[in-house]
Write a protein that holds these residues in place. Structure first.
Motif, short mmCIF file in Angstrom:
data_model
loop_
_atom_site.label_atom_id
_atom_site.label_comp_id
_atom_site.label_asym_id
_atom_site.label_seq_id
_atom_site.Cartn_x
_atom_site.Cartn_y
_atom_site.Cartn_z
N PHE A 241 23.68 44.65 70.37
CA PHE A 241 23.06 43.65 69.51
C PHE A 241 22.29 44.35 68.38
O PHE A 241 21.97 45.53 68.46
CB PHE A 241 22.15 42.67 70.27
CG PHE A 241 21.01 43.28 71.05
CD1 PHE A 241 19.92 43.89 70.42
CD2 PHE A 241 21.00 43.23 72.45
CE1 PHE A 241 18.86 44.42 71.13
CE2 PHE A 241 19.95 43.78 73.18
CZ PHE A 241 18.89 44.37 72.52
N ARG A 258 24.53 35.83 61.21
CA ARG A 258 25.33 35.73 62.43
C ARG A 258 26.73 35.20 62.14
O ARG A 258 27.71 35.64 62.75
CB ARG A 258 24.62 34.83 63.44
CG ARG A 258 25.35 34.69 64.77
CD ARG A 258 24.49 33.98 65.79
NE ARG A 258 25.22 33.81 67.03
CZ ARG A 258 25.77 32.67 67.45
NH1 ARG A 258 25.67 31.58 66.69
NH2 ARG A 258 26.42 32.60 68.58
N ARG A 264 26.41 41.03 67.32
CA ARG A 264 25.54 40.04 67.96
C ARG A 264 24.10 40.21 67.45
O ARG A 264 23.60 41.33 67.31
CB ARG A 264 25.58 40.18 69.48
CG ARG A 264 26.96 39.87 70.07
CD ARG A 264 26.87 39.58 71.55
NE ARG A 264 26.35 40.72 72.30
CZ ARG A 264 26.00 40.67 73.59
NH1 ARG A 264 26.10 39.53 74.24
NH2 ARG A 264 25.56 41.74 74.20
N ASP A 287 22.45 35.32 69.07
CA ASP A 287 23.28 35.39 70.28
C ASP A 287 22.41 35.64 71.50
O ASP A 287 22.78 35.26 72.63
CB ASP A 287 24.30 36.52 70.15
CG ASP A 287 25.27 36.30 69.01
OD1 ASP A 287 26.23 35.55 69.20
OD2 ASP A 287 25.04 36.88 67.91
#
Length: 396
Positions: A241, A258, A264, A287
């Protein structure tokens, strides 16, 4: 059914007789792969004692510790005096109206978090159970990721540090990007910053291989344009992420980012109000959502936020460090996720707490003893509180 057929737990009220906070500046010496760096970190410990002699300890950090301690000692302490520490929901609601009557956040959220953690510690001790079990007992251990990669490491040192942590059994690594690039006194050419960051992340990926998860954290230091550029550069790296990529966790820009990248997005560790998490979820801006019990109003509010995340089928994880408090949330709840084993933050905790668990092979086992399962070293707390100038300004 006759009530005599069963034993009933009679949980007597735990009236609060004392509340006190200690502001601390703590020098943290980071040593890895031949590199040594001492940084000052600020923190605040909160003690709540009941008439039965049970003491609970709350904690907050990444803030102006003197301001938070003053709020606890001068506003919260008289407000909660004589209240039943077991009634965490009622006390949290009252403090929310006292400290944030018009939806403010900031230092108030930290102060409420420290008090709330202490109350949950008391409640679990009074019931004779570990805090994570009181929260639901979903699992006895939590997966951790190690935050190791800081801007003071050269690219070569960063690669060596990554290899070091992988050799120690860590398969999830997080590094910072963007530094303080947007802040006036540190301002740099953002194009150069993100090119350098991309090269550093790619070098770590090449060094540790594809079996290790890599996460990055911009600490809200990038504008939307450069956050997007960096995300696109790093799509081939297959990041776990990208945390706090844009200024102020701007919901609109996070949502747009996003949609435009396969990376993510994670955010939320420094938010204080539940509606901010609602907005992140409704706008499909993340996310992974990251409430932090030491910052986001304690366990009382973080449990609510985790419930919202479950309703949106969105993962939660611990961002913003302080694993030994956040591990209870993520072990207690069915939708609990990753816990951040932030290396400097852990070194801070080791100086003021005893009985801290140590992760093995990327997993942190939860304590079996009642409450938080670890205790403050009050001699160390008093010393750090008495000598705040011993390590600089404490805003590391």
């Amino acid at each position: 059914m006759n009530k005599n057929d069963h034993e009933f737990i009679q949980l007597r009220p735990q009236r609060i007789v004392k509340t006190k906070a200690w502001p601390m500046n703590i020098p943290v010496k980071v040593e890895v792969v031949g590199v040594s760096r001492t940084m000052p970190l600020s923190a605040c410990l909160c003690e709540v004692e009941t008439e039965d002699g049970i003491k609970g300890y709350g904690f907050t950090a990444i803030t102006e510790e003197d301001v938070v301690a003053s709020a606890i000692n001068n506003v919260i302490a008289p407000t909660v005096m004589g209240r039943d520490a077991i009634t965490t929901e009622a006390i949290w609601e009252e403090l929310n109206w006292v400290l944030t009557p018009r939806g403010q956040s900031g230092y108030a959220s930290h102060a409420i978090a420290a008090l709330d953690i202490a109350l949950w510690d008391i409640k679990a001790q009074a019931m004779g159970v570990p805090l994570w079990r009181l929260l639901g007992g979903a699992r006895e251990e939590v997966p951790v990721y190690t935050t190791f990669g800081f801007g003071f490491l050269s690219q070569e040192e960063l690669v060596a540090a990554a290899k070091h942590w992988v050799a120690q059994g860590n398969r999830r690594l997080k590094m910072t990007v963007a530094g303080e690039a947007m802040r006036h006194r540190h301002r740099r050419d953002l194009e150069a910053v993100i090119r350098e960051d991309a090269a550093r992340v790619m070098a770590v990926r090449d060094a540790v291989g594809d079996e290790v998860d890599i996460y990055i954290d911009a600490n809200c230091n990038l504008d939307p344009v450069h956050a997007f550029k960096l995300a696109k550069m790093l799509e081939p790296v297959n990041l776990g992420f990208f945390e706090e990529p844009v200024l102020q966790n701007d919901v609109r820009h996070l949502s747009e980012l996003r949609r435009r990248t396969t990376v993510r997005i994670a955010a939320g560790q420094n938010e204080g109000q539940a509606f901010r998490f609602r907005d992140l979820l409704v706008e499909q801006a993340v996310d992974i959502i990251q409430p932090n019990v030491a910052i986001t109003g304690g366990f009382t509010q973080c449990v609510r936020i985790a419930g919202m995340a479950a309703a949106f089928n969105t993962s939660i994880a611990n961002g913003g460090a302080w694993p030994f408090h956040n591990m209870h949330l993520h072990a207690g709840l069915a939708n609990g996720g990753l816990v951040e084993y932030h290396h400097p933050a852990v070194l801070l905790c080791e100086q003021i707490f005893t009985g801290l668990p140590v992760p093995e092979n990327g997993v942190l086992a939860l304590p079996k003893s009642p409450g938080l399962g670890f205790s403050p070293n009050m001699d160390a707390v008093e010393e750090f509180s008495r000598n705040p100038s011993a390590c600089g300004n404490g805003k590391g």
